[in-house]
Design an enzyme around this catalytic site. Structure first.
Site, PDB file in Angstrom:
ATOM      1  CE  LYS A  65      -6.312   7.156 -18.148  1.00 52.55           C
ATOM      2  NZ  LYS A  65      -5.505   6.220 -17.353  1.00 52.55           N
ATOM      3  NE  ARG A 142      -7.265   2.985 -21.938  1.00 48.52           N
ATOM      4  CZ  ARG A 142      -7.472   2.201 -20.891  1.00 48.52           C
ATOM      5  NH1 ARG A 142      -7.355   0.892 -21.021  1.00 48.52           N
ATOM      6  NH2 ARG A 142      -7.797   2.711 -19.718  1.00 48.52           N
ATOM      7  NE  ARG A 176      -7.203   2.047  -9.914  1.00 49.75           N
ATOM      8  CZ  ARG A 176      -7.223   2.266 -11.224  1.00 49.75           C
ATOM      9  NH1 ARG A 176      -7.429   3.485 -11.681  1.00 49.75           N
ATOM     10  NH2 ARG A 176      -7.058   1.266 -12.074  1.00 49.75           N
ATOM     11  NE  ARG A 220     -11.107  -0.025 -11.855  1.00 50.11           N
ATOM     12  CZ  ARG A 220     -10.583   0.934 -12.632  1.00 50.11           C
ATOM     13  NH1 ARG A 220     -10.828   2.191 -12.361  1.00 50.11           N
ATOM     14  NH2 ARG A 220      -9.818   0.619 -13.641  1.00 50.11           N
ATOM     15  NE  ARG A 232      -5.870  -2.350 -15.993  1.00 53.63           N
ATOM     16  CZ  ARG A 232      -6.106  -1.648 -14.903  1.00 53.63           C
ATOM     17  NH1 ARG A 232      -5.888  -2.168 -13.706  1.00 53.63           N
ATOM     18  NH2 ARG A 232      -6.543  -0.416 -14.990  1.00 53.63           N
TER      19      ARG A 232
END
Length: 286
Positions: A65, A142, A176, A220, A232
């Protein structure tokens, strides 16, 4: 924020329009909007300069996103508002809220609506004070409740729902990396999933950092543990998917299946939105 609420709608993309609205009024607004033409195109035919687009990006963690929202914000000249970044900025601040947020985020849970809405409202107010017009939201709403609150804040033009297979999402999240110095986003995972049973082959190469960032990469906290990442993803499917139907029922949802890596997906997304990227015409490798 009153100026944001009073402005009219503006959406872009003839191919996407067929999927999100059938009304003549919406089609006319779409075709005449600066978003569908680009800023230069709007100026050439004398279309008045109206407020920027108000778009929302939906999609699971790791789907990309931020990448596509950021590119579109630069292309269309509107702010990219990433809720994840707003939360992380708050986490890094000395504010009393930071400790509470840290406990929530480290467990892979969703931040409560009140906190998210307050962070977003404050950011939009600051942006309006600086003369910003329009926005591309990434990571909000969300929940149905958040979507309902957002409706009272601004008239959303278009909701782009990025979709990717779950196994690819897991690999992307775990791969990531962020440069702690320049803030650049990279990915050390190479996604290569064979097709079958009607599903296409998915290939997403690594996005490696330049040499000066190699020793400064960090993970992260919410990507560091596979269990947290799976939590998640599960929360997203359980809680956030109803938001898709919320916008689908309002004729604002554009569903976009990522076909591969960034160069291929970016070109396809531009086609779906009926937009052109001058830089994309100059080079096939972005």
């Amino acid at each position: 924020m009153a100026a944001l609420i009073r402005s009219g709608r503006s959406v872009g993309g003839s191919a996407a329009r067929r999927r999100i609205s059938s009304s003549a009024a919406a089609s006319e607004a779409w075709d005449r909007s600066p978003a569908s033409l680009g800023r230069e195109g709007a100026a050439e035919i004398g279309v008045p300069a109206r407020r920027g687009v108000r778009w929302v990006f939906l999609g699971c963690p790791g789907v990309g996103k931020g990448t596509y929202a950021s590119r579109l914000s630069q292309l269309l000249g509107v702010p990219h508002v990433a809720m994840g970044d707003l939360v992380r900025d708050e986490l890094a601040s000395p504010a009393p809220l930071a400790k509470e947020l840290a406990g929530i985020v480290n467990q892979g849970k969703l931040v409560p609506d009140e906190i998210i809405v307050n962070l977003l409202s404050e950011h939009l107010k600051n942006g309006e004070a600086k003369g910003e017009s329009g926005f591309i939201l990434d990571g909000f709403p969300r929940t149905i409740r958040q979507a309902e609150i957002l409706e009272g804040v601004a008239d959303i033009d278009l909701v782009i729902n990025l979709k990717l297979r779950e196994e690819a999402l897991l690999m992307k999240c775990l791969g990531r990396r962020i440069c702690r110095e320049c803030g650049g986003n990279f990915n050390v995972s190479s996604v290569d999933i064979k097709g079958g049973d009607g599903r296409p082959h998915i290939y997403m190469p690594q996005i490696l950092p330049p040499e000066q960032c190699l020793s400064k990469l960090v993970i992260r906290e919410d990507d560091a543990d596979e269990k947290v990442v799976k939590t998640r993803l599960r929360i997203y499917f359980d809680v956030t998917q109803p938001v898709e139907e919320f916008y689908r029922s309002r004729g604002k949802l554009l569903e976009f299946d990522l076909p591969g890596g960034i160069p291929e997906s970016w070109r396809k997304l531009l086609e779906a939105l009926n937009l052109e990227d001058p830089a994309n015409r100059q080079s096939a490798a972005l």
